[in-house]
Design an enzyme around this catalytic site. Sequence first.
Site, PDB file in Angstrom:
ATOM      1  N   LYS A   1       0.211   4.325 -11.076  1.00 15.10           N
ATOM      2  CA  LYS A   1      -0.882   3.515 -10.532  1.00 15.10           C
ATOM      3  C   LYS A   1      -1.500   2.621 -11.605  1.00 15.10           C
ATOM      4  CE  LYS A   1      -0.782   4.700  -6.195  1.00 15.10           C
ATOM      5  NZ  LYS A   1      -0.476   3.688  -5.172  1.00 15.10           N
TER       6      LYS A   1
ATOM      7  N   ILE B   1      -9.786   9.530  -0.637  1.00 12.97           N
ATOM      8  CA  ILE B   1     -10.046   9.006   0.711  1.00 12.97           C
ATOM      9  C   ILE B   1      -9.579  10.079   1.691  1.00 12.97           C
ATOM     10  CG2 ILE B   1      -9.493   7.136   2.345  1.00 12.97           C
ATOM     11  CD1 ILE B   1     -11.055   6.125  -0.129  1.00 12.97           C
TER      12      ILE B   1
ATOM     13  N   THR C   1      -7.455  11.220   3.619  1.00 18.89           N
ATOM     14  CA  THR C   1      -6.089  11.345   4.133  1.00 18.89           C
ATOM     15  C   THR C   1      -5.487  12.603   3.517  1.00 18.89           C
ATOM     16  OG1 THR C   1      -4.858  10.253   2.345  1.00 18.89           O
ATOM     17  CG2 THR C   1      -5.908   8.812   3.971  1.00 18.89           C
TER      18      THR C   1
ATOM     19  N   ASN D   1       0.801  -1.222   0.000  1.00 19.91           N
ATOM     20  CA  ASN D   1       0.000   0.000   0.000  1.00 19.91           C
ATOM     21  C   ASN D   1       0.839   1.281   0.000  1.00 19.91           C
ATOM     22  OD1 ASN D   1      -2.420   1.721   0.924  1.00 19.91           O
ATOM     23  ND2 ASN D   1      -1.015   1.871   2.674  1.00 19.91           N
TER      24      ASN D   1
ATOM     25  N   TYR E   1       1.886  10.232 -11.370  1.00 18.91           N
ATOM     26  CA  TYR E   1       1.205   9.409 -10.358  1.00 18.91           C
ATOM     27  C   TYR E   1       0.233   8.442 -11.027  1.00 18.91           C
ATOM     28  CZ  TYR E   1      -1.830   8.270  -6.372  1.00 18.91           C
ATOM     29  OH  TYR E   1      -2.562   7.610  -5.413  1.00 18.91           O
TER      30      TYR E   1
HETATM   31  P1  NAD Z   1      -0.426   8.353   3.233  1.00 20.74           P
HETATM   32  O1  NAD Z   1       0.555   9.363   2.720  1.00 20.74           O
HETATM   33  O2  NAD Z   1      -0.949   8.504   4.601  1.00 20.74           O
HETATM   34  O3  NAD Z   1       0.179   6.884   3.092  1.00 20.74           O
HETATM   35  C1  NAD Z   1       1.281   6.547   2.289  1.00 20.74           C
HETATM   36  C2  NAD Z   1       2.233   5.726   3.130  1.00 20.74           C
HETATM   37  O4  NAD Z   1       3.289   5.204   2.327  1.00 20.74           O
HETATM   38  C3  NAD Z   1       2.882   6.571   4.234  1.00 20.74           C
HETATM   39  O5  NAD Z   1       2.741   5.889   5.472  1.00 20.74           O
HETATM   40  C4  NAD Z   1       4.335   6.643   3.810  1.00 20.74           C
HETATM   41  O6  NAD Z   1       5.230   6.727   4.888  1.00 20.74           O
HETATM   42  C5  NAD Z   1       4.492   5.327   3.059  1.00 20.74           C
HETATM   43  N1  NAD Z   1       5.631   5.352   2.154  1.00 20.74           N
HETATM   44  C6  NAD Z   1       5.907   6.288   1.217  1.00 20.74           C
HETATM   45  N2  NAD Z   1       7.060   5.974   0.594  1.00 20.74           N
HETATM   46  C7  NAD Z   1       7.507   4.822   1.140  1.00 20.74           C
HETATM   47  C8  NAD Z   1       8.636   3.991   0.922  1.00 20.74           C
HETATM   48  N3  NAD Z   1       9.569   4.307  -0.002  1.00 20.74           N
HETATM   49  N4  NAD Z   1       8.778   2.863   1.667  1.00 20.74           N
HETATM   50  C9  NAD Z   1       7.857   2.559   2.596  1.00 20.74           C
HETATM   51  N5  NAD Z   1       6.769   3.294   2.859  1.00 20.74           N
HETATM   52  C10 NAD Z   1       6.602   4.417   2.141  1.00 20.74           C
HETATM   53  O7  NAD Z   1      -1.617   8.354   2.197  1.00 20.74           O
HETATM   54  P2  NAD Z   1      -2.770   7.292   1.935  1.00 20.74           P
HETATM   55  O8  NAD Z   1      -3.859   8.046   1.332  1.00 20.74           O
HETATM   56  O9  NAD Z   1      -3.026   6.449   3.137  1.00 20.74           O
HETATM   57  O10 NAD Z   1      -2.107   6.412   0.780  1.00 20.74           O
HETATM   58  C11 NAD Z   1      -2.012   4.993   0.839  1.00 20.74           C
HETATM   59  C12 NAD Z   1      -2.029   4.473  -0.579  1.00 20.74           C
HETATM   60  O11 NAD Z   1      -3.295   4.764  -1.156  1.00 20.74           O
HETATM   61  C13 NAD Z   1      -0.986   5.084  -1.497  1.00 20.74           C
HETATM   62  O12 NAD Z   1      -0.455   4.080  -2.351  1.00 20.74           O
HETATM   63  C14 NAD Z   1      -1.789   6.065  -2.312  1.00 20.74           C
HETATM   64  O13 NAD Z   1      -1.211   6.330  -3.571  1.00 20.74           O
HETATM   65  C15 NAD Z   1      -3.107   5.329  -2.427  1.00 20.74           C
HETATM   66  N6  NAD Z   1      -4.275   6.140  -2.754  1.00 20.74           N
HETATM   67  C16 NAD Z   1      -4.692   7.124  -1.915  1.00 20.74           C
HETATM   68  C17 NAD Z   1      -5.823   7.867  -2.240  1.00 20.74           C
HETATM   69  C18 NAD Z   1      -6.334   8.974  -1.343  1.00 20.74           C
HETATM   70  O14 NAD Z   1      -7.187   9.737  -1.774  1.00 20.74           O
HETATM   71  N7  NAD Z   1      -5.889   9.068  -0.111  1.00 20.74           N
HETATM   72  C19 NAD Z   1      -6.516   7.594  -3.435  1.00 20.74           C
HETATM   73  C20 NAD Z   1      -6.053   6.580  -4.269  1.00 20.74           C
HETATM   74  C21 NAD Z   1      -4.941   5.852  -3.917  1.00 20.74           C
END
Ligand code: NAD
Length: 252
Positions: free
Chosen positions: A161, A190, A192, A91, A157
């Site tokens: 994805k 979401i 965040t 994730n 991005y």
């Molecule tokens: P977030 O920034 O809270 O979570 C991302 C996490 O990835 C963080 O904990 C960060 O420390 C970790 N991370 C980043 N680079 C890293 C690395 N090199 N090694 C290990 N860990 C690493 O944001 P989120 O919204 O919880 O995102 C989680 C996932 O969901 C991501 O892949 C994001 O692209 C995807 N996503 C989020 C949304 C949204 O709207 N929040 C929508 C679609 C997809």
Amino acid sequence: MSVRFTGKVALITGGGSGIGRATALAFAREGATVVVAGRQAEPLDETVTLIEAEGGRASAMPADVSSSEDVARLVTTTVERHGGLHIAFNNAGVLEAGPLADLDESAWDRQLSINVTGVFLCMRHEIAHMRANGGGVIVNTASNLGAHMRLPFLGAYAASKAAVSTLTRAAAMEYIGEGIRINAISPGPIETSMSLRPGETEADRAERLKSALPIGRAGTLDEAAAAVLWLASPEAGFTVGHDLVVDGGASA
Ligand code: NAD
């Protein structure tokens, strides 16, 4: 309450925040022993504390998913510490916006190396363990933007994805015969920090999404986690190579 994951060990990258932390808590509530991984120890330790406060079992392991060495160690240590690896939620991800021709090449490289190579490396090392130990379940985090690009300035991005979705389908076909079931979730916005635009508050985002999304709001962390848990559960046993869109109708 159903307890679907008793006796299972679940590894979650990006487990120190957002969707990863919420999913870690949800897995632990349903009986799994959870390992949370991410780059920094402190937020991971906070997730472990939250899980333990609810009576769950968890441990934290700092790792950079773009490093094969780190990911190999993560899988080995998970198995040594907890006796197995049955579920992996790949994730971790980063988003860096900008018009394509002006985007720093380093921002392109970071998104590709964390979002795509990171998922590749995680699957590679997880599959190596799972295929030799009776199978397992993997869920990757893609994005609805990968398949349904509708916002400017997110090309790098979205491309990263889209690659996660494609990689998920490829791996799913290759390994289901060895008992490893692989799927993805594709969330929309979401609640965040990742779905906040520069300078935007949560209230601003709520206002923007009233008209920008058919459902009129951001998705909750619990809604994202529930999709992951369903894909990881035996109820989804015939679901293979699926990309589960969780986006309030944005790409409908
Ligand atoms: P977030 O920034 O809270 O979570 C991302 C996490 O990835 C963080 O904990 C960060 O420390 C970790 N991370 C980043 N680079 C890293 C690395 N090199 N090694 C290990 N860990 C690493 O944001 P989120 O919204 O919880 O995102 C989680 C996932 O969901 C991501 O892949 C994001 O692209 C995807 N996503 C989020 C949304 C949204 O709207 N929040 C929508 C679609 C997809």
